[in-house]
Design an enzyme around this catalytic site. Structure first.
Site, PDB file in Angstrom:
ATOM      1  N   GLY A 114       0.798  -1.236   0.000  1.00  7.20           N
ATOM      2  CA  GLY A 114       0.000   0.000   0.000  1.00  7.20           C
ATOM      3  C   GLY A 114       0.819   1.270   0.000  1.00  7.20           C
ATOM      4  O   GLY A 114       0.307   2.341  -0.353  1.00  7.20           O
ATOM      5  N   THR A 115       2.114   1.181   0.368  1.00  3.91           N
ATOM      6  CA  THR A 115       2.969   2.368   0.387  1.00  3.91           C
ATOM      7  C   THR A 115       3.695   2.590  -0.938  1.00  3.91           C
ATOM      8  O   THR A 115       4.364   3.603  -1.110  1.00  3.91           O
ATOM      9  CB  THR A 115       4.050   2.209   1.480  1.00  3.91           C
ATOM     10  OG1 THR A 115       4.627   0.899   1.311  1.00  3.91           O
ATOM     11  CG2 THR A 115       3.467   2.343   2.872  1.00  3.91           C
ATOM     12  N   GLY A 169       0.163   1.141  -4.970  1.00  3.10           N
ATOM     13  CA  GLY A 169      -0.649   1.300  -3.762  1.00  3.10           C
ATOM     14  C   GLY A 169      -1.065   2.754  -3.585  1.00  3.10           C
ATOM     15  O   GLY A 169      -2.227   3.068  -3.309  1.00  3.10           O
ATOM     16  N   TYR A 222      12.886 -13.088 -11.131  1.00  2.00           N
ATOM     17  CA  TYR A 222      11.652 -12.347 -10.793  1.00  2.00           C
ATOM     18  C   TYR A 222      10.466 -12.927 -11.570  1.00  2.00           C
ATOM     19  O   TYR A 222       9.384 -13.161 -11.003  1.00  2.00           O
ATOM     20  CB  TYR A 222      11.868 -10.876 -11.162  1.00  2.00           C
ATOM     21  CG  TYR A 222      10.671  -9.970 -11.109  1.00  2.00           C
ATOM     22  CD1 TYR A 222      10.228  -9.442  -9.903  1.00  2.00           C
ATOM     23  CD2 TYR A 222      10.001  -9.591 -12.278  1.00  2.00           C
ATOM     24  CE1 TYR A 222       9.134  -8.566  -9.854  1.00  2.00           C
ATOM     25  CE2 TYR A 222       8.917  -8.726 -12.241  1.00  2.00           C
ATOM     26  CZ  TYR A 222       8.483  -8.212 -11.025  1.00  2.00           C
ATOM     27  OH  TYR A 222       7.407  -7.346 -10.994  1.00  2.00           O
ATOM     28  N   LYS A 233       6.999 -14.668 -10.154  1.00  2.00           N
ATOM     29  CA  LYS A 233       5.717 -14.028 -10.444  1.00  2.00           C
ATOM     30  C   LYS A 233       4.769 -14.974 -11.194  1.00  2.00           C
ATOM     31  O   LYS A 233       3.562 -14.978 -10.975  1.00  2.00           O
ATOM     32  CB  LYS A 233       5.932 -12.779 -11.298  1.00  2.00           C
ATOM     33  CG  LYS A 233       6.421 -11.567 -10.507  1.00  2.00           C
ATOM     34  CD  LYS A 233       5.257 -10.986  -9.754  1.00  2.00           C
ATOM     35  CE  LYS A 233       5.427  -9.552  -9.381  1.00  2.00           C
ATOM     36  NZ  LYS A 233       4.319  -9.069  -8.545  1.00  2.00           N
ATOM     37  N   ASP A 264      20.421  -3.177 -23.000  1.00  4.96           N
ATOM     38  CA  ASP A 264      19.120  -2.663 -23.447  1.00  4.96           C
ATOM     39  C   ASP A 264      17.983  -3.489 -22.850  1.00  4.96           C
ATOM     40  O   ASP A 264      16.822  -3.111 -22.960  1.00  4.96           O
ATOM     41  CB  ASP A 264      19.001  -2.789 -24.974  1.00  4.96           C
ATOM     42  CG  ASP A 264      19.406  -1.507 -25.677  1.00  4.96           C
ATOM     43  OD1 ASP A 264      19.542  -0.466 -25.006  1.00  4.96           O
ATOM     44  OD2 ASP A 264      19.574  -1.554 -26.911  1.00  4.96           O
TER      45      ASP A 264
HETATM   46  P1  NAP Z   1       6.978  -0.503  -5.202  1.00  2.00           P
HETATM   47  O1  NAP Z   1       6.654   0.914  -5.435  1.00  2.00           O
HETATM   48  O2  NAP Z   1       8.416  -0.911  -5.195  1.00  2.00           O
HETATM   49  O3  NAP Z   1       6.314  -0.936  -3.829  1.00  2.00           O
HETATM   50  C1  NAP Z   1       6.532  -2.220  -3.316  1.00  2.00           C
HETATM   51  C2  NAP Z   1       5.602  -2.408  -2.159  1.00  2.00           C
HETATM   52  O4  NAP Z   1       5.785  -3.736  -1.646  1.00  2.00           O
HETATM   53  C3  NAP Z   1       5.869  -1.443  -1.015  1.00  2.00           C
HETATM   54  O5  NAP Z   1       4.626  -1.011  -0.486  1.00  2.00           O
HETATM   55  C4  NAP Z   1       6.601  -2.311   0.011  1.00  2.00           C
HETATM   56  O6  NAP Z   1       6.339  -1.922   1.347  1.00  2.00           O
HETATM   57  C5  NAP Z   1       5.944  -3.669  -0.266  1.00  2.00           C
HETATM   58  N1  NAP Z   1       6.795  -4.760   0.203  1.00  2.00           N
HETATM   59  C6  NAP Z   1       8.004  -5.143  -0.297  1.00  2.00           C
HETATM   60  N2  NAP Z   1       8.494  -6.182   0.435  1.00  2.00           N
HETATM   61  C7  NAP Z   1       7.568  -6.439   1.397  1.00  2.00           C
HETATM   62  C8  NAP Z   1       7.499  -7.372   2.469  1.00  2.00           C
HETATM   63  N3  NAP Z   1       8.481  -8.248   2.692  1.00  2.00           N
HETATM   64  N4  NAP Z   1       6.418  -7.348   3.270  1.00  2.00           N
HETATM   65  C9  NAP Z   1       5.411  -6.447   3.061  1.00  2.00           C
HETATM   66  N5  NAP Z   1       5.407  -5.557   2.067  1.00  2.00           N
HETATM   67  C10 NAP Z   1       6.487  -5.547   1.242  1.00  2.00           C
HETATM   68  O7  NAP Z   1       6.243  -1.446  -6.253  1.00  2.00           O
HETATM   69  P2  NAP Z   1       5.136  -1.069  -7.328  1.00  2.00           P
HETATM   70  O8  NAP Z   1       5.860  -0.537  -8.504  1.00  2.00           O
HETATM   71  O9  NAP Z   1       4.034  -0.319  -6.692  1.00  2.00           O
HETATM   72  O10 NAP Z   1       4.618  -2.527  -7.735  1.00  2.00           O
HETATM   73  C11 NAP Z   1       3.351  -3.008  -7.319  1.00  2.00           C
HETATM   74  C12 NAP Z   1       3.088  -4.309  -8.053  1.00  2.00           C
HETATM   75  O11 NAP Z   1       3.047  -4.062  -9.454  1.00  2.00           O
HETATM   76  C13 NAP Z   1       4.164  -5.370  -7.824  1.00  2.00           C
HETATM   77  O12 NAP Z   1       3.537  -6.613  -7.649  1.00  2.00           O
HETATM   78  C14 NAP Z   1       4.974  -5.335  -9.103  1.00  2.00           C
HETATM   79  O13 NAP Z   1       5.552  -6.587  -9.370  1.00  2.00           O
HETATM   80  C15 NAP Z   1       3.913  -4.974 -10.113  1.00  2.00           C
HETATM   81  N6  NAP Z   1       4.396  -4.299 -11.334  1.00  2.00           N
HETATM   82  C16 NAP Z   1       5.127  -3.133 -11.239  1.00  2.00           C
HETATM   83  C17 NAP Z   1       5.526  -2.497 -12.410  1.00  2.00           C
HETATM   84  C18 NAP Z   1       6.311  -1.195 -12.387  1.00  2.00           C
HETATM   85  O14 NAP Z   1       6.694  -0.712 -13.468  1.00  2.00           O
HETATM   86  N7  NAP Z   1       6.548  -0.595 -11.236  1.00  2.00           N
HETATM   87  C19 NAP Z   1       5.182  -3.046 -13.666  1.00  2.00           C
HETATM   88  C20 NAP Z   1       4.422  -4.195 -13.703  1.00  2.00           C
HETATM   89  C21 NAP Z   1       4.024  -4.814 -12.538  1.00  2.00           C
HETATM   90  P3  NAP Z   1       7.295  -0.837   2.120  1.00  2.00           P
HETATM   91  O15 NAP Z   1       7.428   0.335   1.196  1.00  2.00           O
HETATM   92  O16 NAP Z   1       6.534  -0.530   3.343  1.00  2.00           O
HETATM   93  O17 NAP Z   1       8.598  -1.538   2.360  1.00  2.00           O
HETATM   94  P1  GDP Z   2      12.018  -3.169 -18.152  1.00  2.00           P
HETATM   95  O1  GDP Z   2      11.005  -2.437 -18.952  1.00  2.00           O
HETATM   96  O2  GDP Z   2      11.428  -4.300 -17.372  1.00  2.00           O
HETATM   97  O3  GDP Z   2      13.173  -3.607 -18.990  1.00  2.00           O
HETATM   98  O4  GDP Z   2      12.570  -2.215 -17.014  1.00  2.00           O
HETATM   99  P2  GDP Z   2      13.137  -0.723 -16.925  1.00  2.00           P
HETATM  100  O5  GDP Z   2      12.073   0.178 -16.502  1.00  2.00           O
HETATM  101  O6  GDP Z   2      14.316  -0.860 -16.032  1.00  2.00           O
HETATM  102  O7  GDP Z   2      13.561  -0.261 -18.383  1.00  2.00           O
HETATM  103  C1  GDP Z   2      14.706  -0.762 -18.952  1.00  2.00           C
HETATM  104  C2  GDP Z   2      15.033  -0.075 -20.274  1.00  2.00           C
HETATM  105  O8  GDP Z   2      15.386   1.301 -20.037  1.00  2.00           O
HETATM  106  C3  GDP Z   2      16.242  -0.749 -20.904  1.00  2.00           C
HETATM  107  O9  GDP Z   2      16.170  -0.620 -22.311  1.00  2.00           O
HETATM  108  C4  GDP Z   2      17.388   0.094 -20.348  1.00  2.00           C
HETATM  109  O10 GDP Z   2      18.566   0.029 -21.157  1.00  2.00           O
HETATM  110  C5  GDP Z   2      16.751   1.496 -20.398  1.00  2.00           C
HETATM  111  N1  GDP Z   2      17.401   2.419 -19.454  1.00  2.00           N
HETATM  112  C6  GDP Z   2      18.112   3.528 -19.797  1.00  2.00           C
HETATM  113  N2  GDP Z   2      18.652   4.101 -18.721  1.00  2.00           N
HETATM  114  C7  GDP Z   2      18.235   3.361 -17.646  1.00  2.00           C
HETATM  115  C8  GDP Z   2      18.473   3.471 -16.256  1.00  2.00           C
HETATM  116  O11 GDP Z   2      19.204   4.340 -15.767  1.00  2.00           O
HETATM  117  N3  GDP Z   2      17.861   2.562 -15.450  1.00  2.00           N
HETATM  118  C9  GDP Z   2      17.038   1.585 -15.956  1.00  2.00           C
HETATM  119  N4  GDP Z   2      16.430   0.718 -15.103  1.00  2.00           N
HETATM  120  N5  GDP Z   2      16.836   1.421 -17.284  1.00  2.00           N
HETATM  121  C10 GDP Z   2      17.430   2.297 -18.115  1.00  2.00           C
END
Ligand code: NAP
Ligand code: GDP
Length: 314
Positions: free
Chosen positions: A9-10, A14, A136, A140, A270
């Site tokens: 949720g943080t 969330g 990962y 998942k 990349d």
């Molecule tokens: P995030 O900003 O990194 O937040 C992760 C969250 O998980 C935080 O609230 C953290 O709590 C909690 N967490 C991590 N370890 C934990 C533990 N051991 N116990 C309880 N809580 C825990 O992630 P997000 O980007 O919002 O991602 C949310 C979901 O979307 C995930 O399932 C991720 O795989 C999925 N997702 C993300 C992306 C993306 O681009 N970000 C893309 C596709 C799918 P604290 O902050 O309190 O530690």
């Molecule tokens: P992905 O979409 O799961 O691959 O995750 P990212 O959000 O990390 O995006 C990765 C893409 O962004 C790759 O093509 C990287 O080469 C490019 N990229 C460029 N600069 C950065 C950087 O500083 N951090 C990350 N994470 N990716 C970068």
């Protein structure tokens, strides 16, 4: 009134749900959980969370998550933590008779080699994921298997959503661990401050579909409130809005008025070149769903970063 417990949720998503939650205040009471309250890798703490809150619904977002370079450099952590916390949340959702669970996958866990684009929900297990994030991805993918097993054996309403690249306020702006969009915002800010080049890793050619965190939050809550939805739904902007990393870098630099200082560092990976997905299932359910444009989303994310540097994850 039904209670919805949001794990993670943080985090980025969330907090996206928190921003739109007022629209649903007559139907749903949200409880946002952080790891500081309950460490979900520990089964006794997960049981305590369910015992304390007795939720009707679960939105399971918590995960050990990060960008390309975090995935490449921390494979054991990404595998072990995610397996543990997903197992616990899904298992106890059944034990505590949760009425509906929505668990979060990602389009980056789908197969790397796709016979023909776009990627659709049925393809999830059709081949190995990209090697950069295989640990990962396999952790998942087990969420989907686990939810399906509970659906088939017990009739539990446990379903999955698969978002594409998410960004927005409250993202992780850490230069090594974060996803590309927040990292480039942070790096461009630092580059301008110190009058250095703005470095984008890799060639800038890879393509991604970026979705704003509030759009993801809204889609998840709408799915929660809709009956008989499919068991996995991709959450993405349309294929026509796929965009290169170079274009994203340019948009960010333009917001900082720093376009002439971009440099690509080809010594970095990349990652996957593209993973174009179809959002047909989502739009069949909600034909009028409107996405925030990437220009507006980037502007809002930069504004949040500049106003919250003291509390942001950097
Ligand atoms: P995030 O900003 O990194 O937040 C992760 C969250 O998980 C935080 O609230 C953290 O709590 C909690 N967490 C991590 N370890 C934990 C533990 N051991 N116990 C309880 N809580 C825990 O992630 P997000 O980007 O919002 O991602 C949310 C979901 O979307 C995930 O399932 C991720 O795989 C999925 N997702 C993300 C992306 C993306 O681009 N970000 C893309 C596709 C799918 P604290 O902050 O309190 O530690
Ligand atoms: P992905 O979409 O799961 O691959 O995750 P990212 O959000 O990390 O995006 C990765 C893409 O962004 C790759 O093509 C990287 O080469 C490019 N990229 C460029 N600069 C950065 C950087 O500083 N951090 C990350 N994470 N990716 C970068």
């Amino acid at each position: 009134m039904k209670t919805v417990l949001v794990t993670g949720g943080t985090g980025l998503v969330g907090q996206g749900i928190k921003s739109i939650s007022l629209h649903f205040q007559n139907q749903l009471e949200f409880i946002f959980i952080s790891s500081k309250q309950f460490d979900l890798t520990k089964s006794e703490q997960v049981e305590k969370m369910f015992e304390t809150h007795k939720p009707n619904y679960i939105i399971h977002l918590a995960a050990c998550v990060g960008g390309l370079f975090k995935n490449m450099n921390n494979k054991v952590e990404m595998l072990e933590k995610n397996l543990l916390l997903n197992y616990n949340v899904i298992h106890y959702s059944h034990v505590y008779k949760v009425e509906k669970l929505i668990a979060c996958l990602s389009t980056c866990i789908f197969p790397n080699n796709i016979p023909s684009y776009p990627v659709t929900e049925e393809m999830l297990h059709d081949g190995p994921p990209h090697s950069s994030n295989d640990a990962y991805a396999y952790a998942k993918r087990m969420i989907e298997i686990h939810c399906k097993a509970y659906r088939e054996n017990f009739g539990d309403e446990f379903i999955c959503v698969s978002p594409t690249n998410i960004y927005g306020p409250h993202d992780n702006f850490n230069l090594e661990d974060g996803h590309v969009l927040p990292v480039l915002i942070h790096r461009c800010f630092l580059a301008k401050q110190s009058k250095q080049k703005f470095i984008i890793r890799g060639t800038g050619a890879p393509l991604r579909q970026f979705i704003f965190s509030e759009d993801v939050g809204l889609a998840i809550v709408k799915i929660l409130l809709t009956e008989n939805v499919p068991d996995n739904i991709i959450l993405s902007v349309p294929e026509s809005q796929e965009i290169s990393i170079a274009e994203i870098g340019n948009m960010i630099a333009k917001n900082f008025d720093y376009q002439d200082h971009i440099v690509f560092d080809n010594s970095y990976s990349d990652g996957q070149f593209k993973k174009t997905v179809s959002n047909k299932r989502l739009l069949t359910l909600f034909p009028d769903f409107k996405f925030i444009s990437v220009q507006d989303g980037i502007q809002r994310t930069i504004q949040w970063f500049l106003e919250n540097k003291n509390i942001a994850r950097i």
